[in-house]
Design a protein around this motif. Structure first.
Motif, PDB file in Angstrom:
ATOM      1  N   SER A  32       0.857  -1.176   0.064  1.00 48.92           N
ATOM      2  CA  SER A  32       0.164  -0.037   0.106  1.00 48.92           C
ATOM      3  C   SER A  32       0.722   1.360  -0.202  1.00 48.92           C
ATOM      4  CB  SER A  32      -0.859  -0.020   1.044  1.00 48.92           C
ATOM      5  OG  SER A  32      -1.633   1.252   1.529  1.00 48.92           O
ATOM      6  N   PRO A  33       0.308   2.390  -0.393  1.00 44.98           N
ATOM      7  CA  PRO A  33       0.660   3.734  -0.319  1.00 44.98           C
ATOM      8  C   PRO A  33       0.723   4.279   1.113  1.00 44.98           C
ATOM      9  CG  PRO A  33      -1.063   4.037  -1.404  1.00 44.98           C
ATOM     10  CD  PRO A  33      -0.854   2.632  -1.331  1.00 44.98           C
ATOM     11  N   PHE A  34       0.021   3.571   2.092  1.00 44.20           N
ATOM     12  CA  PHE A  34      -0.056   3.996   3.275  1.00 44.20           C
ATOM     13  C   PHE A  34       0.363   3.033   4.324  1.00 44.20           C
ATOM     14  CE2 PHE A  34      -4.029   5.528   0.998  1.00 44.20           C
ATOM     15  CZ  PHE A  34      -3.500   6.555   0.949  1.00 44.20           C
ATOM     16  N   PRO A  35       1.030   3.296   5.607  1.00 48.00           N
ATOM     17  CA  PRO A  35       1.509   2.268   6.562  1.00 48.00           C
ATOM     18  C   PRO A  35       0.138   1.555   6.989  1.00 48.00           C
ATOM     19  CG  PRO A  35       2.013   4.553   7.366  1.00 48.00           C
ATOM     20  CD  PRO A  35       1.127   4.770   6.154  1.00 48.00           C
ATOM     21  N   LEU A  36       0.535   0.252   7.525  1.00 47.52           N
ATOM     22  CA  LEU A  36      -0.260  -0.496   7.982  1.00 47.52           C
ATOM     23  C   LEU A  36      -1.042  -0.051   9.114  1.00 47.52           C
ATOM     24  CD1 LEU A  36      -1.777  -3.273   7.646  1.00 47.52           C
ATOM     25  CD2 LEU A  36      -0.023  -4.413   9.099  1.00 47.52           C
ATOM     26  N   ALA A  37      -2.388   0.174   9.287  1.00 48.84           N
ATOM     27  CA  ALA A  37      -2.814   0.329  10.525  1.00 48.84           C
ATOM     28  C   ALA A  37      -3.255  -0.718  11.447  1.00 48.84           C
ATOM     29  CB  ALA A  37      -4.368   1.402  10.313  1.00 48.84           C
ATOM     30  N   VAL A  38      -3.165  -0.382  12.527  1.00 52.28           N
ATOM     31  CA  VAL A  38      -3.497  -1.431  13.700  1.00 52.28           C
ATOM     32  C   VAL A  38      -4.876  -2.112  13.634  1.00 52.28           C
ATOM     33  CG1 VAL A  38      -4.049  -2.154  15.947  1.00 52.28           C
ATOM     34  CG2 VAL A  38      -1.775  -0.730  15.453  1.00 52.28           C
ATOM     35  N   HIS A  39      -5.796  -1.184  13.221  1.00 52.08           N
ATOM     36  CA  HIS A  39      -7.105  -1.748  13.055  1.00 52.08           C
ATOM     37  C   HIS A  39      -7.397  -2.380  11.744  1.00 52.08           C
ATOM     38  CE1 HIS A  39      -7.440   1.897  10.418  1.00 52.08           C
ATOM     39  NE2 HIS A  39      -8.310   1.251   9.849  1.00 52.08           N
ATOM     40  N   GLU A  40      -6.489  -2.634  10.848  1.00 53.60           N
ATOM     41  CA  GLU A  40      -6.435  -3.503   9.690  1.00 53.60           C
ATOM     42  C   GLU A  40      -6.148  -4.670   9.651  1.00 53.60           C
ATOM     43  OE1 GLU A  40      -5.665  -1.093   5.625  1.00 53.60           O
ATOM     44  OE2 GLU A  40      -4.515  -0.202   7.028  1.00 53.60           O
ATOM     45  N   LEU A  41      -5.493  -5.292  10.994  1.00 54.58           N
ATOM     46  CA  LEU A  41      -4.862  -6.318  10.984  1.00 54.58           C
ATOM     47  C   LEU A  41      -6.145  -7.232  11.401  1.00 54.58           C
ATOM     48  CD1 LEU A  41      -1.747  -6.210  13.395  1.00 54.58           C
ATOM     49  CD2 LEU A  41      -2.015  -7.180  11.190  1.00 54.58           C
ATOM     50  N   GLU A  42      -6.111  -8.110  10.460  1.00 56.48           N
ATOM     51  CA  GLU A  42      -7.244  -9.316  10.667  1.00 56.48           C
ATOM     52  C   GLU A  42      -6.924 -10.349  11.469  1.00 56.48           C
ATOM     53  OE1 GLU A  42      -9.966  -9.069   8.856  1.00 56.48           O
ATOM     54  OE2 GLU A  42      -9.633  -7.662   7.165  1.00 56.48           O
ATOM     55  N   ALA A  43      -7.935 -11.140  11.837  1.00 58.39           N
ATOM     56  CA  ALA A  43      -7.926 -12.174  12.799  1.00 58.39           C
ATOM     57  C   ALA A  43      -7.198 -13.280  12.034  1.00 58.39           C
ATOM     58  CB  ALA A  43      -9.465 -12.624  13.159  1.00 58.39           C
ATOM     59  N   GLU A  44      -6.547 -14.168  12.970  1.00 58.16           N
ATOM     60  CA  GLU A  44      -5.500 -15.079  12.464  1.00 58.16           C
ATOM     61  C   GLU A  44      -6.447 -15.986  11.348  1.00 58.16           C
ATOM     62  OE1 GLU A  44      -3.055 -18.301  11.575  1.00 58.16           O
ATOM     63  OE2 GLU A  44      -2.478 -16.222  12.367  1.00 58.16           O
ATOM     64  N   GLU A  45      -7.541 -16.594  11.639  1.00 58.06           N
ATOM     65  CA  GLU A  45      -8.102 -17.171  10.675  1.00 58.06           C
ATOM     66  C   GLU A  45      -8.319 -16.631   9.264  1.00 58.06           C
ATOM     67  OE1 GLU A  45     -10.081 -20.597   9.199  1.00 58.06           O
ATOM     68  OE2 GLU A  45      -8.986 -20.259  10.763  1.00 58.06           O
ATOM     69  N   VAL A  46      -8.326 -15.317   9.252  1.00 62.27           N
ATOM     70  CA  VAL A  46      -8.496 -14.499   7.859  1.00 62.27           C
ATOM     71  C   VAL A  46      -7.192 -14.427   7.541  1.00 62.27           C
ATOM     72  CG1 VAL A  46      -8.980 -12.268   6.797  1.00 62.27           C
ATOM     73  CG2 VAL A  46     -10.436 -13.391   8.645  1.00 62.27           C
ATOM     74  N   ARG A  47      -5.883 -14.091   8.088  1.00 62.86           N
ATOM     75  CA  ARG A  47      -4.621 -13.761   7.637  1.00 62.86           C
ATOM     76  C   ARG A  47      -4.073 -15.101   7.104  1.00 62.86           C
ATOM     77  NH1 ARG A  47      -3.367 -11.490  12.643  1.00 62.86           N
ATOM     78  NH2 ARG A  47      -1.560 -12.446  13.049  1.00 62.86           N
ATOM     79  N   ARG A  48      -4.436 -16.124   7.352  1.00 61.84           N
ATOM     80  CA  ARG A  48      -3.871 -17.321   6.919  1.00 61.84           C
ATOM     81  C   ARG A  48      -4.395 -17.435   5.420  1.00 61.84           C
ATOM     82  NH1 ARG A  48      -7.564 -21.598   6.185  1.00 61.84           N
ATOM     83  NH2 ARG A  48      -5.592 -23.043   6.340  1.00 61.84           N
ATOM     84  N   LYS A  49      -5.197 -16.878   4.849  1.00 58.04           N
ATOM     85  CA  LYS A  49      -5.541 -16.756   3.562  1.00 58.04           C
ATOM     86  C   LYS A  49      -4.790 -15.731   2.781  1.00 58.04           C
ATOM     87  CE  LYS A  49      -9.269 -19.354   3.843  1.00 58.04           C
ATOM     88  NZ  LYS A  49      -9.300 -20.678   3.280  1.00 58.04           N
ATOM     89  N   PHE A  50      -3.820 -14.949   3.552  1.00 60.42           N
ATOM     90  CA  PHE A  50      -2.901 -13.940   2.734  1.00 60.42           C
ATOM     91  C   PHE A  50      -1.654 -14.496   2.248  1.00 60.42           C
ATOM     92  CE2 PHE A  50      -4.832  -9.552   3.744  1.00 60.42           C
ATOM     93  CZ  PHE A  50      -6.124  -9.979   3.969  1.00 60.42           C
TER      94      PHE A  50
END
Length: 699
Positions: A32-50
């Motif tokens: 992204s052109p923006f830093p990763l915001a804390v509220h954008e961090l997804e739950a582990e079950e979602v992040r495993r799809k990334f």
């Protein structure tokens, strides 16, 4: 799972965040052109799809209910982190992330380029196991969460840009929301995907190998291009309520590509360029344009932008003779052309389509020899050029019956034939020797400094000779052809070779990182050509895009002007019967080329913009501009519009423009008014099917 480490990069306005979990899974969480915001961090079950890469091997399961999508691939979903390297090289920063699964080592490569928010990405696979493995799919770039960052759904905030491409109708951009294309949130992960592919030797037949996704709520645009001269695939779909993008070269399902890796063998996927910017499509294209210039072979042609005369379009149409060419040489020199290219037909007495392959001049067409003509071109101060189609051989060419089948593409035991030609296989050293002999002879005997390298067939999905699959044979040939081309430019660094495939059927940055000029179209109607021209700078840099200017024998002055405006922000391919048109129309050509020579140094660094939006066939008005440091140039076309006046919003220029004029033609028959406070240009054009080129001087 606990996080083991973060791979965090802030480079050139790009924020790249990957995580490595305690179990050594690697995920690409943020690009992204923006830093990763804390509220954008997804739950582990979602992040495993990334997942950072997807790889499918034959005989292995897929762990998603995926339909035809390339998610949940194996061993893609089993890969474990080994190490990563983060260093600098001559281009900029280079990140390599190494992963492993049962002796299969996978490296995800990300090459950053200084001051440009675009990376070049590819995947390298090395088999260090005891047995062979078979590949069906390898992503070059994979990113989940391309629409994250807004409060509303991706159905509302996403818009996809795709460039449709056909013969006589190249680079026709269309944009749609996901629901308009049939992709909706039916579930957390649907079976539907938006799939875009091309198979064969025409890399842009149907589609340009690129795309752009606008996230309107976050105000970003993700853009990508596949840098390959053969088959390719990309797709967008959803996983865990997020949209993903996966970009690759050929695949088994879409492109008949299947590759067996023996122990110790490696495979590199095709490279792709991927960037993301704050802004929209126009801003993303600007950064991709800068990236295209950074990856391109340095050459004088893209700095000088010499004017080329080619005697094909609306002129000799592949019927050259000494008698016909000599007056055109005189006229094109008087007009200000700097190259003269003799197009098709010079090598045959008459019908030649399915006999090509010897590439020897016709003594009937040139009774005094071809060298008489090329010497005459040179005596007029121009560089001589010739048309070639060196990747094919006609089925009736005498040489074709004397060489073995492994000179050509073969499927099911038979030579592949398309439109009366065989496809040469550049993996064969004898084919390379034959091609080199042709190039060397033309350059050394005739002083050829320009080659229009055409390619008028599509040899399809590939060849079975020395290949694991048809697509594997094609990919090997694609890469062998590029190596041959590199060697030609090493031998003849000043030689200009135009990339052409029935016009624009092979517009890709595998070839355009080497060729300095690209044919845009075979469109014969200058009025229809405007819609191609206006969208072209999104697909390739303006200084590489060759556009025809072909005044008719008995046309009007407005027709001459329209033709020249079509090409004056790019590369001029002048044609037409210049020796036979009226003096006043010839003077308009000379004036146009003279003006082009004054501005071309600016064009080589220009970035495109579209005050009226991207063009479409049927539009009544079109416009295309180039920003060039302290100048800007704007082409405006009035087509079949009942209104003789148009308003062009140019908000970024308000309070900045010190002067504006109609640069071509320089006569007062077009009215305009510049509202400096509002940033709006109002133009009145004299008639339908007219065009003008404006010049802005900036503060």
């Amino acid at each position: 799972m606990k996080e083991l480490l973060n791979i965090s990069i802030n480079e050139n306005g790009l924020y790249f965040e990957a995580e490595v979990t305690e179990s050594r899974e690697v995920r690409l969480l943020h690009f992204s052109p923006f830093p990763l915001a804390v509220h954008e961090l997804e739950a582990e079950e979602v992040r495993r799809k990334f997942r950072i890469v997807e790889i499918q091997m034959t005989g292995l399961d897929q762990d998603d209910h995926h339909g035809s999508k390339y998610t949940g691939t194996m061993p893609g979903s089993r890969l474990k982190y080994v190490k990563h390297n983060d260093r600098r090289n001559s281009h900029g920063r280079k990140l390599e992330i190494v992963m492993e699964d049962e002796g299969l080592f996978v490296t995800a490569h990300y090459q950053f380029f200084s001051q440009i928010p675009v990376v070049r990405a590819w995947t390298e696979i090395t088999n260090r196991s005891a047995g062979s493995v078979a590949l069906e799919y390898v992503s070059s770039f994979a990113l989940t969460g391309i629409a994250k960052g807004g409060a509303s759904s991706w159905e509302r905030q996403g818009r996809l840009y795709v460039a449709h491409n056909t013969w006589h109708g190249e680079m026709q951009w269309r944009s749609n929301t996901m629901p308009e294309l049939g992709l909706t949130q039916a579930n957390a992960s649907s079976l539907k995907r938006l799939s875009y592919s091309t198979s064969g030797t025409w890399s842009s037949a149907g589609l340009i190998p690129m795309g752009c996704f606008e996230n309107s709520e976050q105000g970003t645009a993700l853009i990508w291009q596949i840098e390959h001269n053969g088959s390719w695939h990309w797709e967008i779909s959803d996983a865990a309520n997020h949209l993903y993008l996966q970009v690759s070269g050929p695949t088994e399902n879409e492109n008949h590509w299947w590759k067996k890796l023996a122990p110790g063998e490696s495979f590199h996927s095709v490279p792709v360029g991927v960037g993301i910017v704050e802004g929209g499509f126009e801003q993303a294209v600007g950064e991709l344009t800068r990236y295209r210039r950074a990856i391109r072979r340095p050459n004088r042609d893209n700095e000088r932008l010499p004017v080329i005369f080619n005697d094909y379009m609306n002129c000799l149409f592949a019927d050259p003779t000494t008698e016909k060419i000599m007056p055109l040489v005189d006229a094109s020199a008087r007009a200000g052309c700097e190259y003269y290219c003799i197009d098709a037909g010079w090598y045959a007495d008459e019908g030649w389509w399915d006999t090509v392959g010897a590439w020897q001049p016709s003594e009937v067409r040139f009774p005094g020899g071809l060298k008489e003509v090329t010497d005459y071109i040179r005596s007029k101060g121009m560089v001589p050029g010739l048309w070639l189609e060196l990747e094919v051989m006609g089925v009736r060419c005498p040489l074709a019956s004397k060489v073995s089948d492994d000179w050509f593409f073969v499927r099911h035991g038979e030579r592949v034939i398309d439109h009366g030609r065989y496809q040469l296989d550049y993996r064969n050293p004898e084919v390379v020797k034959y091609a080199n002999e042709v190039i060397d002879r033309l350059v050394k005997e005739y002083g050829i400094g320009y080659i229009k390298m055409d390619y008028n067939i599509n040899a399809g999905i590939g060849t079975e000779i020395n290949a694991d699959s048809f697509g594997d044979g094609l990919l090997q040939h694609n890469r062998a052809y590029l190596q041959w081309l590199d060697n030609v430019f090493e031998r003849y660094p000043k030689l200009v070779i135009e990339n052409c495939a029935s016009g624009g059927m092979r517009i890709d940055y595998a070839l355009l990182s080497r060729h300095s000029v690209q044919s845009s179209s075979d469109q014969t109607d200058y009025r229809k050509y405007a819609a191609i021209v206006a969208g072209a700078p999104a697909a390739l840099t303006p200084e590489q895009c060759a556009v025809w200017s072909y005044p008719l024998r008995d046309g009007s002055e407005e027709e001459v002007i329209f033709n020249l405006v079509n090409c004056m922000l790019m590369r001029v391919h002048q044609s037409g019967h210049l020796a036979e048109i009226s003096a006043n129309r010839f003077e308009l050509i000379r004036e146009g080329l003279e003006f082009y020579k004054k501005i071309r140094k600016d064009l080589a660094g220009g970035l495109p913009f579209w005050p009226l939006g991207l063009p479409s066939y049927g539009d009544s008005w079109l416009s295309l501009g180039l920003r060039c440091e302290d100048k800007a140039y704007l082409a405006v076309w009035r087509l079949e519009s009942d209104e003789d006046t148009v308003e062009l919003p140019l908000p970024e220029f308000k309070h900045r423009t010190t002067a504006i004029r109609c640069g071509y033609p320089q006569r007062q028959d077009c009215d305009w008014y510049w509202d400096r406070e509002c940033g709006k240009l109002t133009i009145t054009m004299p008639s339908i099917n007219s065009a003008r080129l404006f010049e802005f001087v900036m503060e």
